[in-house]
Design a protein around this motif. Structure first.
Motif, short mmCIF file in Angstrom:
data_model
loop_
_atom_site.label_atom_id
_atom_site.label_comp_id
_atom_site.label_asym_id
_atom_site.label_seq_id
_atom_site.Cartn_x
_atom_site.Cartn_y
_atom_site.Cartn_z
N TRP A 118 1.26 14.72 6.39
CA TRP A 118 1.31 13.49 5.58
C TRP A 118 0.34 12.46 6.13
CZ3 TRP A 118 3.35 8.55 7.10
CH2 TRP A 118 3.34 7.60 6.07
N ALA A 119 0.34 12.27 7.45
CA ALA A 119 -0.51 11.25 8.06
C ALA A 119 -1.98 11.51 7.81
CB ALA A 119 -0.24 11.19 9.57
N LEU A 120 -2.38 12.77 7.82
CA LEU A 120 -3.80 13.09 7.62
C LEU A 120 -4.28 12.73 6.22
CD1 LEU A 120 -4.11 16.53 9.44
CD2 LEU A 120 -5.02 14.32 10.20
N ASP A 121 -3.37 12.64 5.27
CA ASP A 121 -3.76 12.30 3.90
C ASP A 121 -3.66 10.81 3.59
OD1 ASP A 121 -4.48 14.87 3.05
OD2 ASP A 121 -2.38 15.42 2.72
N VAL A 122 -3.19 10.03 4.56
CA VAL A 122 -3.18 8.58 4.39
C VAL A 122 -4.57 8.05 4.75
CG1 VAL A 122 -2.21 6.40 5.20
CG2 VAL A 122 -0.73 8.39 4.93
N ARG A 177 -11.51 6.03 4.16
CA ARG A 177 -12.02 7.37 4.47
C ARG A 177 -10.85 8.31 4.78
NH1 ARG A 177 -15.21 3.60 4.08
NH2 ARG A 177 -17.38 3.57 4.83
N SER A 178 -11.10 9.60 4.65
CA SER A 178 -10.08 10.62 4.87
C SER A 178 -10.15 11.17 6.28
CB SER A 178 -10.25 11.76 3.87
OG SER A 178 -9.48 12.87 4.24
N PHE A 179 -9.04 11.07 7.02
CA PHE A 179 -8.97 11.67 8.35
C PHE A 179 -9.04 13.20 8.22
CE2 PHE A 179 -7.73 10.28 12.74
CZ PHE A 179 -7.93 11.51 13.36
N ARG A 180 -8.38 13.74 7.20
CA ARG A 180 -8.39 15.19 7.03
C ARG A 180 -9.81 15.71 6.80
NH1 ARG A 180 -4.47 18.79 5.98
NH2 ARG A 180 -2.94 17.22 5.32
N ALA A 181 -10.54 15.00 5.95
CA ALA A 181 -11.91 15.43 5.67
C ALA A 181 -12.80 15.29 6.90
CB ALA A 181 -12.48 14.61 4.51
N TRP A 182 -12.59 14.21 7.65
CA TRP A 182 -13.35 14.01 8.89
C TRP A 182 -13.07 15.16 9.86
CZ3 TRP A 182 -11.91 10.02 13.17
CH2 TRP A 182 -12.94 9.91 14.11
N LEU A 183 -11.82 15.53 9.97
CA LEU A 183 -11.43 16.60 10.87
C LEU A 183 -12.04 17.93 10.43
CD1 LEU A 183 -9.58 16.77 13.37
CD2 LEU A 183 -7.71 17.39 11.86
N ASP A 233 0.89 -1.17 0.00
CA ASP A 233 0.00 0.00 0.00
C ASP A 233 0.92 1.21 0.00
OD1 ASP A 233 -1.68 2.12 0.46
OD2 ASP A 233 -2.81 1.19 2.09
N ASN A 234 1.26 1.68 -1.18
CA ASN A 234 2.29 2.71 -1.30
C ASN A 234 1.85 4.08 -0.81
OD1 ASN A 234 4.30 0.96 -2.23
ND2 ASN A 234 3.59 1.13 -4.34
N ASN A 235 0.56 4.24 -0.51
CA ASN A 235 0.11 5.50 0.09
C ASN A 235 0.57 5.63 1.54
OD1 ASN A 235 -1.34 6.67 -2.07
ND2 ASN A 235 -3.07 5.30 -1.69
#
Length: 467
Positions: free
Chosen positions: A269-273, A290-296, A246-248
């Motif tokens: 970087w972590a928020l976009d994984v 799901r996106s942690f950044r979007a959730w935040l 999982d290269n992301n």
């Protein structure tokens, strides 16, 4: 991953909260410690009688199950249970085992997460104690353990699954993002060392050195030359697997090479994984992709709508990131195959020697600047096949490894920590000193055995590698 009862339930109010999670790991030098984690494959003894791996528990495996082994180790004393619903899936150390934990990887690979220790001599003692603690209950159940980077003959379909909720989520998600994620989960074992930093700048320096040189460590510790009973063309098939898992979330993140790299860059970087899961009321909720950044940011997402992201959610998310060096409240070196006990300790000794002495760290920084970032990325792709024989400049990776080991030797000597026999920690680098002087890697030794006395029977490796 934290246990549900230990999660930090504070809501995230700003990105600074997440930076503070990482910054809270900063420690004065006198508090720096060494934490070594190592995995090994279980097998049903005698190894020649079966290709099967021990399942957690089932009628066919009733006396040999991994669950029964956890119970047996617990009965020996010094461990508390870690549960996932009704299933015993790990042990938390008490007494002389305090600070350590035993956990199960997806197919039952047995892992010791060692306690934070002051010296490498303590690390060796912990390792020896752990092997002694599991040997008796394992033998009673007809089990053995062998630390190798990739299972030498088991097929993916033959592998059991341990009853851990996060593995069910990962099992469904992995095939969507890479071709070898399930191989990583079920058929690989690694050894890693966790090390401290004093400040953000100290972390940055250590991350740059260790991430850049991780391919050299992969070459030194290569120990997986077989695939389903045959020579596979790789000396570290485990490292090859990581090139398409999982290269992301893995590899050598660009963010870590930025000139302004620090805690905030890693958080960004972590928020976009993509996420795997969150925990609520003691249960895991599948939010894979799901996106942690979007959730935040308050975006409505299936499974997350109406839920507030917490510090504990972010800390759990950090455990699902798999770069070659992972940043949490400490740095985790993740580039090595599991191997012999001597090599496991040598892996910890290598990084302690490079990173825990000021002069050694400065020398290592000078060393890595001799090649550009692109060269190290190319090495990461090339060393799984040829390990120390991989071409580099006018020589090979072995030449770079020799200089790396020499710096680590100086670093350990400067620490001056001696065991009861009066030996300093440099004695633990002996296997690596032999390798850089021309000795074959663990993988190359197994190939010699396969092509010689084993007569092509790869199953012989288990009895010879057994701890």
């Amino acid at each position: 991953m934290s246990n549900p009862a230990e999660q930090d339930a504070r809501p995230i109010t700003s990105l600074q909260d997440l930076v503070d999670v990482l910054a809270s790991g900063c420690k004065p030098r006198e508090d720096w410690r060494i934490g070594t984690e190592h995995e090994k494959f279980g097998f049903v003894r005698p190894e020649a009688a079966t290709a099967e791996r021990p399942a957690f528990s089932s009628p066919a495996y009733a006396p040999e199950g991994i669950g029964a082994l956890l119970e047996g180790v617990r009965a020996e004393g010094g461990w508390q249970p870690i549960m996932d619903g009704p299933a015993l899936i790990g042990l938390k150390g008490q007494g002389e085992n305090a600070g350590g934990a035993i956990s199960l990887e997806p197919a039952g690979q047995f892992e010791l997460s060692g306690a934070p220790l002051a010296s490498l001599h303590d690390t060796r003692a912990e390792l020896e104690r752990h092997f002694a603690n599991i040997r008796s209950p394992a033998r009673k159940l007809g089990l053995g353990f062998a630390p190798l980077g990739f299972h030498p003959f088991a097929t993916r379909a033959s592998q059991p699954w341990m009853p851990k909720s996060r593995y069910a989520i990962m099992r469904a998600y992995m095939p969507k993002v890479g071709s070898m994620g399930l191989d990583m989960m079920q058929r690989t074992c690694t050894v890693q060392v966790n090390l401290d930093f004093a400040s953000e700048e100290d972390m940055r320096r250590k991350m740059c050195v260790s991430l850049t040189l991780q391919p050299v460590a992969t070459a030194l510790f290569a120990n997986s030359p077989f695939y389903e009973g045959k020579v596979n063309g790789w000396l570290s098939n485990r490292a090859n697997v990581w090139t398409d898992t999982d290269n992301n979330r893995s590899g050598m993140p660009d963010a870590c090479f930025a000139k302004d790299f620090g805690f905030a860059k890693y958080v960004e970087w972590a928020l976009d994984v993509p996420m795997y899961f969150i925990v609520r009321d003691g249960k895991l909720i599948d939010v894979a992709g799901r996106s942690f950044r979007a959730w935040l940011a308050g975006d409505r997402q299936d499974g997350l709508d109406g839920l507030t992201p917490t510090i504990g959610d972010f800390e759990d998310h950090l455990t699902t990131l798999f770069p070659d060096v992972r940043l949490k409240r400490f740095l985790e070196m993740r580039g090595a195959d599991a191997g012999s006990p001597e090599m496991m300790i040598a892996q910890s000794a290598l990084w302690v020697g490079l990173l825990y002495d000021d002069a050694a760290l400065s020398a290592a920084e000078s060393l890595v600047r001799e090649y550009d970032e692109a060269t190290y990325r190319t090495l990461r792709a090339d060393v799984p096949a040829r390990a120390l024989n991989t071409p580099l400049g006018t020589g090979t990776v072995r030449d770079l490894a020799a200089r790396m080991v020499a710096i680590a030797t100086d670093g350990l000597r400067a620490r001056g920590l001696r065991n009861t026999a009066g030996q300093d920690e440099t004695v633990l680098l002996a296997p690596l000193q032999a390798l850089v002087a021309g000795a074959p890697t663990q993988a190359e030794r197994w190939l010699e055995r396969y092509n010689g006395p084993w007569g092509g029977d790869v199953r012989r490796i288990l009895s010879e590698a057994e701890i």
